[in-house]
Design an enzyme around this catalytic site. Structure first.
Site, PDB file in Angstrom:
ATOM      1  N   SER A 162       0.816  -1.216   0.000  1.00 21.56           N
ATOM      2  CA  SER A 162       0.000   0.000   0.000  1.00 21.56           C
ATOM      3  C   SER A 162       0.853   1.271   0.000  1.00 21.56           C
ATOM      4  O   SER A 162       0.351   2.348  -0.357  1.00 21.56           O
ATOM      5  CB  SER A 162      -0.942   0.008   1.202  1.00 21.56           C
ATOM      6  OG  SER A 162      -0.229  -0.159   2.408  1.00 21.56           O
ATOM      7  N   ASP A 382      -4.227   5.692  11.893  1.00 22.59           N
ATOM      8  CA  ASP A 382      -3.302   5.330  10.827  1.00 22.59           C
ATOM      9  C   ASP A 382      -2.063   6.215  10.902  1.00 22.59           C
ATOM     10  O   ASP A 382      -2.077   7.381  10.501  1.00 22.59           O
ATOM     11  CB  ASP A 382      -3.976   5.486   9.458  1.00 22.59           C
ATOM     12  CG  ASP A 382      -3.104   4.972   8.310  1.00 22.59           C
ATOM     13  OD1 ASP A 382      -1.955   4.578   8.577  1.00 22.59           O
ATOM     14  OD2 ASP A 382      -3.579   4.971   7.159  1.00 22.59           O
ATOM     15  N   HIS A 385       0.356   5.036   6.718  1.00 24.76           N
ATOM     16  CA  HIS A 385       0.242   5.623   5.390  1.00 24.76           C
ATOM     17  C   HIS A 385       0.373   7.140   5.487  1.00 24.76           C
ATOM     18  O   HIS A 385       0.579   7.688   6.566  1.00 24.76           O
ATOM     19  CB  HIS A 385      -1.093   5.215   4.758  1.00 24.76           C
ATOM     20  CG  HIS A 385      -1.260   3.737   4.651  1.00 24.76           C
ATOM     21  ND1 HIS A 385      -2.007   2.996   5.555  1.00 24.76           N
ATOM     22  CD2 HIS A 385      -0.754   2.847   3.771  1.00 24.76           C
ATOM     23  CE1 HIS A 385      -1.959   1.719   5.218  1.00 24.76           C
ATOM     24  NE2 HIS A 385      -1.188   1.595   4.145  1.00 24.76           N
TER      25      HIS A 385
END
Length: 405
Positions: A162, A382, A385
């Site tokens: 990702s 998160d 990311h």
């Protein structure tokens, strides 16, 4: 043998020091070299004379070149990160720049909700206003038209997890901001995506494979094959390849997508993840040596992208990325070099073909403020990311500097 045993015990517990881990890597490298020589004696390794004539060797900060262009040399990063002349574009500081960001989230059609912090109403905006400034030179300003014309009719593929998706979407938006009315097509299917800028015939592709090596379903369960790459056929024929892998190697419990690891036909319920990572990257390096023609394909490895779940990494142990609005401002980041970065350097030093390291780790460690936190589709915090627009745009500015000069 006693020293090796002690190192293995400490590495298995994930408590080995950087020096100890480098010692362990040296032992594994020597063992791998012995295996390689044995394979050559048995005739299982094909002739590499032609490869060596066109190779760039990365070894202890020194780069020897033969048959490469100036652009190749300028893009090549050794373990010291030195580029052409005395400039190291990976060492610098974050500075305020009112002209940033490079695009607006609301006008880019390619950003997924996982990274779209603006759409999910992140209240602070300062994280968008920082530009990476190398200590002894300037990065070229990104120009999407220059990029499209330079790579007209070419194919650029991101291969990895990702974080590759993060970088792929960033570059797509950066280019789109220069040609907002250009005709494009977007194709998505499981594990694959492609954006084509039709007026230029340029393709930006994404191949999702978090480990690079194969993950197969067998009778015993899901098997991560550390010595096998069968999906590499999809990577052939590209003009530029940008590889990435690490984050999924750390997954445990229910988030771990495999039941066994396999090497040499033998199954393992688990092993030290850094050792497994080294073995997997060594398999990838052999694939590069065998299938890449440097006259047709430029290869990059995206360095380790750090996480910011633990504030002790920047000397604030009670914090995480949540609520952070400015980069780390010190000259020396408190956390040590991530051990997987040591593994990457060990593998790249031994590879026969030119592979250029995008050494994004340190400059990304400073950006504790640039994660989505709770402002995305992601459920939960998160700190792994990155918001778009945001830090991956700088990764692509570094890529642009390597590709354009």
């Amino acid at each position: 043998m006693v020293i090796l045993f002690q190192l293995l015990i400490r590495a298995t517990s994930w408590k080995c020091s950087l020096v100890e881990f480098e010692q362990l890597m040296e032992i594994l490298v020597r063992s791998s070299d012995l295996l390689l020589r044995s394979e050559m004696r048995r005739g299982r390794v094909e002739e590499r004379t032609r490869e060596q004539r066109t190779s760039v060797r990365l070894h202890r900060g020194r780069t020897s070149t033969e048959g490469t262009t100036n652009a190749d040399f300028n893009a090549t990063s050794s373990t010291t990160g030195k580029l052409a002349g005395s400039c190291n574009i990976f060492r610098g500081k974050w500075v305020f720049d009112a002209s940033y960001p490079l695009y607006d989230f609301s006008t880019c059609p390619f950003i997924e909700d996982e990274f779209n912090c603006g759409k999910y109403k992140r209240p602070d905006k300062m994280y968008l206003k920082y530009r990476w400034q190398p200590l002894s030179c300037n990065l070229p300003r990104f120009n999407g038209l220059t990029f499209l014309n330079k790579w007209r009719g070419k194919k650029i593929m991101f291969v990895g997890d990702s974080l590759s998706l993060n970088m792929w979407q960033s570059l797509s938006c950066m280019i789109h901001s220069w040609v907002p009315n250009a005709k494009t097509t977007l194709i998505r299917r499981e594990g694959f995506a492609e954006i084509v800028f039709l007026d230029y015939g340029m393709k930006l592709l994404l191949y999702r494979t978090p480990y690079l090596v194969d993950l197969e379903s067998q009778k015993v369960g899901r098997v991560l094959k550390l010595d096998s790459i069968r999906n590499g056929d999809s990577w052939k024929g590209m003009d530029v390849l940008i590889f990435n892998s690490w984050h999924w190697w750390t997954h445990t419990g229910r988030s771990k997508p495999w039941d066994y690891m396999e090497e040499g036909g033998k199954l393992y319920k688990d092993m030290n993840r850094l050792i497994a990572y080294y073995k997997g990257l060594t398999t990838w390096a052999r694939w590069i040596n065998r299938y890449i023609d440097p006259s047709k394909t430029q290869v990059f490895f995206q360095g380790i992208s750090p996480t910011h779940y633990e504030g002790r990494d920047w000397s604030e142990p009670s914090k995480s990325c949540n609520g952070e609005t400015t980069p780390f401002s010190g000259l020396k980041y408190p956390a040590a070099t991530p051990l997987p970065a040591v593994v990457i350097n060990k593998v790249l030093r031994r590879i026969k073909k030119p592979v250029h390291l995008l050494d994004i780790t340190l400059l990304s460690q400073y950006r504790k403020d640039a994660h989505p936190t709770y402002y995305s589709l992601h459920k939960g915090l998160d700190c792994s990311h990155w918001c778009l627009p945001g830090l991956p745009d700088t990764w692509n500015e570094l890529l642009y500097a390597a590709l354009i000069g």
